[in-house]
Design a protein around this motif. Structure first.
Motif, PDB file in Angstrom:
ATOM      1  N   ILE A 131       2.538  -6.186 -23.454  1.00  0.00           N
ATOM      2  CA  ILE A 131       3.042  -5.886 -22.122  1.00  0.00           C
ATOM      3  C   ILE A 131       2.809  -7.079 -21.202  1.00  0.00           C
ATOM      4  CG2 ILE A 131       2.837  -4.345 -20.124  1.00  0.00           C
ATOM      5  CD1 ILE A 131       1.653  -2.268 -22.177  1.00  0.00           C
ATOM      6  N   THR A 132       3.847  -7.543 -20.524  1.00  0.00           N
ATOM      7  CA  THR A 132       3.709  -8.582 -19.513  1.00  0.00           C
ATOM      8  C   THR A 132       3.228  -7.924 -18.227  1.00  0.00           C
ATOM      9  OG1 THR A 132       5.510  -9.845 -20.514  1.00  0.00           O
ATOM     10  CG2 THR A 132       4.905 -10.407 -18.245  1.00  0.00           C
ATOM     11  N   ALA A 133       2.178  -8.470 -17.637  1.00  0.00           N
ATOM     12  CA  ALA A 133       1.552  -7.838 -16.468  1.00  0.00           C
ATOM     13  C   ALA A 133       1.697  -8.713 -15.234  1.00  0.00           C
ATOM     14  CB  ALA A 133       0.082  -7.560 -16.753  1.00  0.00           C
ATOM     15  N   PHE A 134       1.931  -8.064 -14.104  1.00  0.00           N
ATOM     16  CA  PHE A 134       2.062  -8.717 -12.807  1.00  0.00           C
ATOM     17  C   PHE A 134       1.065  -8.054 -11.855  1.00  0.00           C
ATOM     18  CE2 PHE A 134       6.079  -8.985 -15.001  1.00  0.00           C
ATOM     19  CZ  PHE A 134       6.529 -10.284 -14.760  1.00  0.00           C
ATOM     20  N   VAL A 135       0.135  -8.821 -11.318  1.00  0.00           N
ATOM     21  CA  VAL A 135      -0.899  -8.265 -10.437  1.00  0.00           C
ATOM     22  C   VAL A 135      -0.545  -8.568  -8.993  1.00  0.00           C
ATOM     23  CG1 VAL A 135      -3.338  -8.314  -9.809  1.00  0.00           C
ATOM     24  CG2 VAL A 135      -2.667  -8.473 -12.226  1.00  0.00           C
ATOM     25  N   LEU A 136      -0.491  -7.518  -8.179  1.00  0.00           N
ATOM     26  CA  LEU A 136      -0.063  -7.629  -6.790  1.00  0.00           C
ATOM     27  C   LEU A 136      -1.250  -7.822  -5.849  1.00  0.00           C
ATOM     28  CD1 LEU A 136       2.160  -7.355  -4.589  1.00  0.00           C
ATOM     29  CD2 LEU A 136       1.769  -4.866  -4.671  1.00  0.00           C
ATOM     30  N   SER A 137      -1.238  -8.903  -5.099  1.00  0.00           N
ATOM     31  CA  SER A 137      -2.191  -9.121  -4.002  1.00  0.00           C
ATOM     32  C   SER A 137      -1.429  -8.851  -2.711  1.00  0.00           C
ATOM     33  CB  SER A 137      -2.718 -10.566  -4.023  1.00  0.00           C
ATOM     34  OG  SER A 137      -3.560 -10.802  -2.906  1.00  0.00           O
ATOM     35  N   TYR A 138      -1.673  -7.693  -2.113  1.00  0.00           N
ATOM     36  CA  TYR A 138      -0.843  -7.224  -1.011  1.00  0.00           C
ATOM     37  C   TYR A 138      -1.584  -7.248   0.318  1.00  0.00           C
ATOM     38  CZ  TYR A 138      -3.269  -2.820  -2.270  1.00  0.00           C
ATOM     39  OH  TYR A 138      -4.209  -1.864  -2.584  1.00  0.00           O
ATOM     40  N   ARG A 139      -0.803  -7.180   1.399  1.00  0.00           N
ATOM     41  CA  ARG A 139      -1.376  -7.146   2.750  1.00  0.00           C
ATOM     42  C   ARG A 139      -2.024  -5.790   3.013  1.00  0.00           C
ATOM     43  NH1 ARG A 139       3.671  -7.960   6.193  1.00  0.00           N
ATOM     44  NH2 ARG A 139       4.619  -7.092   4.311  1.00  0.00           N
ATOM     45  N   LEU A 140      -3.038  -5.812   3.837  1.00  0.00           N
ATOM     46  CA  LEU A 140      -3.752  -4.580   4.183  1.00  0.00           C
ATOM     47  C   LEU A 140      -3.260  -4.056   5.528  1.00  0.00           C
ATOM     48  CD1 LEU A 140      -7.264  -5.722   2.995  1.00  0.00           C
ATOM     49  CD2 LEU A 140      -5.698  -4.153   1.829  1.00  0.00           C
ATOM     50  N   PRO A 141      -3.065  -2.758   5.637  1.00  0.00           N
ATOM     51  CA  PRO A 141      -2.394  -2.199   6.825  1.00  0.00           C
ATOM     52  C   PRO A 141      -3.201  -2.258   8.106  1.00  0.00           C
ATOM     53  CG  PRO A 141      -3.128  -0.449   5.355  1.00  0.00           C
ATOM     54  CD  PRO A 141      -3.339  -1.732   4.618  1.00  0.00           C
ATOM     55  N   GLY A 142      -4.531  -2.344   8.001  1.00  0.00           N
ATOM     56  CA  GLY A 142      -5.354  -2.299   9.201  1.00  0.00           C
ATOM     57  C   GLY A 142      -5.677  -3.658   9.787  1.00  0.00           C
ATOM     58  N   GLU A 143      -4.882  -4.679   9.460  1.00  0.00           N
ATOM     59  CA  GLU A 143      -5.182  -6.034   9.910  1.00  0.00           C
ATOM     60  C   GLU A 143      -4.174  -6.559  10.932  1.00  0.00           C
ATOM     61  OE1 GLU A 143      -7.833  -7.589   6.168  1.00  0.00           O
ATOM     62  OE2 GLU A 143      -5.713  -8.172   6.199  1.00  0.00           O
ATOM     63  N   GLY A 144      -3.538  -5.626  11.658  1.00  0.00           N
ATOM     64  CA  GLY A 144      -2.728  -6.019  12.793  1.00  0.00           C
ATOM     65  C   GLY A 144      -1.249  -6.155  12.555  1.00  0.00           C
ATOM     66  N   TRP A 145      -0.772  -5.900  11.346  1.00  0.00           N
ATOM     67  CA  TRP A 145       0.656  -6.010  11.063  1.00  0.00           C
ATOM     68  C   TRP A 145       1.430  -4.897  11.753  1.00  0.00           C
ATOM     69  CZ3 TRP A 145       2.082 -10.297   8.404  1.00  0.00           C
ATOM     70  CH2 TRP A 145       1.079 -10.966   7.696  1.00  0.00           C
ATOM     71  N   ALA A 146       2.647  -5.209  12.179  1.00  0.00           N
ATOM     72  CA  ALA A 146       3.518  -4.189  12.772  1.00  0.00           C
ATOM     73  C   ALA A 146       3.881  -3.149  11.713  1.00  0.00           C
ATOM     74  CB  ALA A 146       4.780  -4.838  13.333  1.00  0.00           C
ATOM     75  N   ASP A 147       4.107  -1.900  12.161  1.00  0.00           N
ATOM     76  CA  ASP A 147       4.463  -0.807  11.247  1.00  0.00           C
ATOM     77  C   ASP A 147       3.466  -0.740  10.085  1.00  0.00           C
ATOM     78  OD1 ASP A 147       6.780  -0.166  12.761  1.00  0.00           O
ATOM     79  OD2 ASP A 147       7.860  -1.790  11.769  1.00  0.00           O
ATOM     80  N   ARG A 148       2.205  -0.627  10.425  1.00  0.00           N
ATOM     81  CA  ARG A 148       1.117  -0.777   9.468  1.00  0.00           C
ATOM     82  C   ARG A 148       1.272   0.059   8.206  1.00  0.00           C
ATOM     83  NH1 ARG A 148      -4.244   0.899  12.355  1.00  0.00           N
ATOM     84  NH2 ARG A 148      -5.108   0.901  10.237  1.00  0.00           N
ATOM     85  N   ALA A 149       1.722   1.295   8.335  1.00  0.00           N
ATOM     86  CA  ALA A 149       1.785   2.169   7.164  1.00  0.00           C
ATOM     87  C   ALA A 149       2.807   1.685   6.141  1.00  0.00           C
ATOM     88  CB  ALA A 149       2.110   3.596   7.597  1.00  0.00           C
TER      89      ALA A 149
END
Length: 334
Positions: A131-149
Motif C-alpha cells: 500500500i502506498t501511504a500519504f501522511v497528512l500534516s494539516y492546519r489546526l482549527p484553533g490557530e486563527g484561521w477563518a471558518d475554523r471548523a
C-alpha cells in the motif's frame, strides 16, 4: 516545513526539541522500532504542498510552527506538530506497490498532530502490504484561521484531489485511494467520508476537478460527533470553538450524517479507551447499518487510546494492520 539543524537552532526551547533526535534516520533498535536518536525528520524526502503559498483565510500574525517530541510512558518518542502554516503530505512508497493507496490522518484532539505515532509508523506498516501511504500534516482549527471548523476538511479534501490528479506518478490507481484516520484524525477522515463534495475552500486549480471521496475509510478510535457530553471535549472545543452554530455542529456529526452510498467503513476501538469512549464507534457502526453501508468493526477488550501500531504483539489488536489490508483486499477483489 523542513526541520534541519539550522532551522532547529531558531526554534524556541519550549518546543522541547534536542538536535540529536533529528540528526540521523534509518537505524533500528533491537525491538525493530527506530531509536529516538534515529527518528525520521518531518517531512520525509518526498512530499508535496497542498496550497500555492499561504492557504486562504490565514490569520495575522501567522501561527508559529512548534514541533515537539514528547516521551510516552513506555519510552517511545512521538513527533508532533502545532502551528502548521503550509500543510503538506508526506509520501511513503511501498517496495512492491499494488495500486492501493491510503491518505493517513494523524490525530491529536485538533490541538496537535501525532505525525510519528499515527502517521509515519502507520505508513511503514502499510507499505509492507503493498500500500502506498500519504501522511497528512494539516492546519489546526484553533490557530486563527477563518471558518475554523472547515479548515482541516479543506486540507483533507485538497490532499485527496492532488493525490488523484497525480496518481500515475505515484504508481497508484485513483479509484483505490482510501483514508485512514486516528482519534480526531478519525473524525476528520469521517468528515471526508460524509462531506467529499462540501465546498470547504475556493477552487484553486485543475486538480480540484477530481473527487475527494475516499474509496473506503478506516476510522481508528475515532471521534464520531460534536455533541456536548458525547464527543471528545477537546476535539469539540478545538474544532468548533465557543458557542458553535447548531448547523456547524450538525455538519460534523459523522454518526448522524452517514447516508446510503457512503464508502465502506473499517472501525477499531478499545473498550477501555478513556479518552474517546468506545460508544463513538458503536454509534458509527449502528449508523452504517441503518444506512446500509458496508462496515467491519473490531472492538478490543484492552488497548486504551492512541496506540497506533504500538500494541504488544500479544494483543489481538496488534493485528489491525493485517486485518485492514485483508479487508481492503476483499473490497478491491469484490
Amino acid at each position: 516545513m523542513t526541520f534541519d539543524r539550522r532551522s532547529l537552532l531558531t526554534l524556541p526551547l519550549a518546543a522541547g526539541l534536542t538536535l540529536p533526535a533529528f540528526a540521523r534516520t534509518g537505524a533500528q533498535s533491537t525491538a525493530g522500532q527506530p531509536r529516538a536518536t534515529d527518528l525520521p525528520m518531518w517531512p520525509p524526502a518526498e512530499r508535496f504542498a497542498l496550497w500555492p503559498g499561504i492557504p486562504q483565510g490565514a490569520p495575522n500574525p501567522l501561527p508559529v510552527p512548534q514541533p515537539r517530541m514528547p516521551r510516552y510512558p513506555d519510552g517511545y518518542r512521538d513527533f508532533q506538530m502545532r502551528g502548521v502554516v503550509r500543510p503538506e503530505v508526506g509520501v511513503f512508497r511501498s517496495a512492491r506497490p499494488d495500486g492501493r493507496a491510503v491518505l493517513i490522518v494523524p490525530g491529536g484532539g485538533y490541538s496537535i498532530t501525532s505525525l510519528r505515532n499515527e502517521g509515519i509508523d502507520v505508513a511503514h506498516a502499510l507499505n509492507a502490504f503493498g500500500i502506498t501511504a500519504f501522511v497528512l500534516s494539516y492546519r489546526l482549527p484553533g490557530e486563527g484561521w477563518a471558518d475554523r471548523a472547515d479548515v482541516p476538511l479543506a486540507d483533507a479534501q485538497r490532499a485527496m484531489r492532488l493525490i488523484r490528479a497525480n496518481a500515475r506518478s505515484y504508481g497508484i490507481r485513483a479509484e483505490k485511494l482510501g483514508v485512514l484516520g486516528f482519534s480526531a484524525g478519525g473524525h476528520l477522515a469521517g468528515s471526508l467520508t460524509i462531506l467529499p463534495d462540501y465546498k470547504a475552500y475556493r477552487t484553486v486549480d485543475a486538480a480540484d476537478r477530481h473527487s475527494a471521496r475516499p474509496a473506503w475509510a478506516g476510522l481508528m478510535y475515532a471521534v464520531s460527533n460534536m455533541d456536548p457530553g458525547r464527543s471528545h471535549g477537546g476535539s469539540r472545543a478545538n474544532l468548533l470553538g465557543p458557542d458553535p452554530l447548531p448547523v456547524v455542529q450538525a455538519r460534523y456529526a459523522i454518526d448522524r450524517q452517514l447516508k446510503a452510498g457512503a464508502p465502506p467503513l473499517f472501525l477499531v476501538h478499545a473498550e477501555d479507551d478513556n479518552t474517546v469512549p468506545v460508544a463513538n464507534s458503536v454509534d458509527t457502526l449502528a449508523a452504517a447499518r441503518r444506512a446500509g453501508i458496508p462496515a467491519e468493526a473490531h472492538f478490543l477488550q484492552h488497548g486504551g487510546h492512541g496506540f497506533g501500531t504500538r500494541l504488544s504483539p500479544r494483543s489481538p489488536g496488534s493485528l489491525w494492520p493485517q486485518l485492514f489490508d485483508r479487508w481492503m483486499g476483499e473490497l478491491v477483489s469484490g
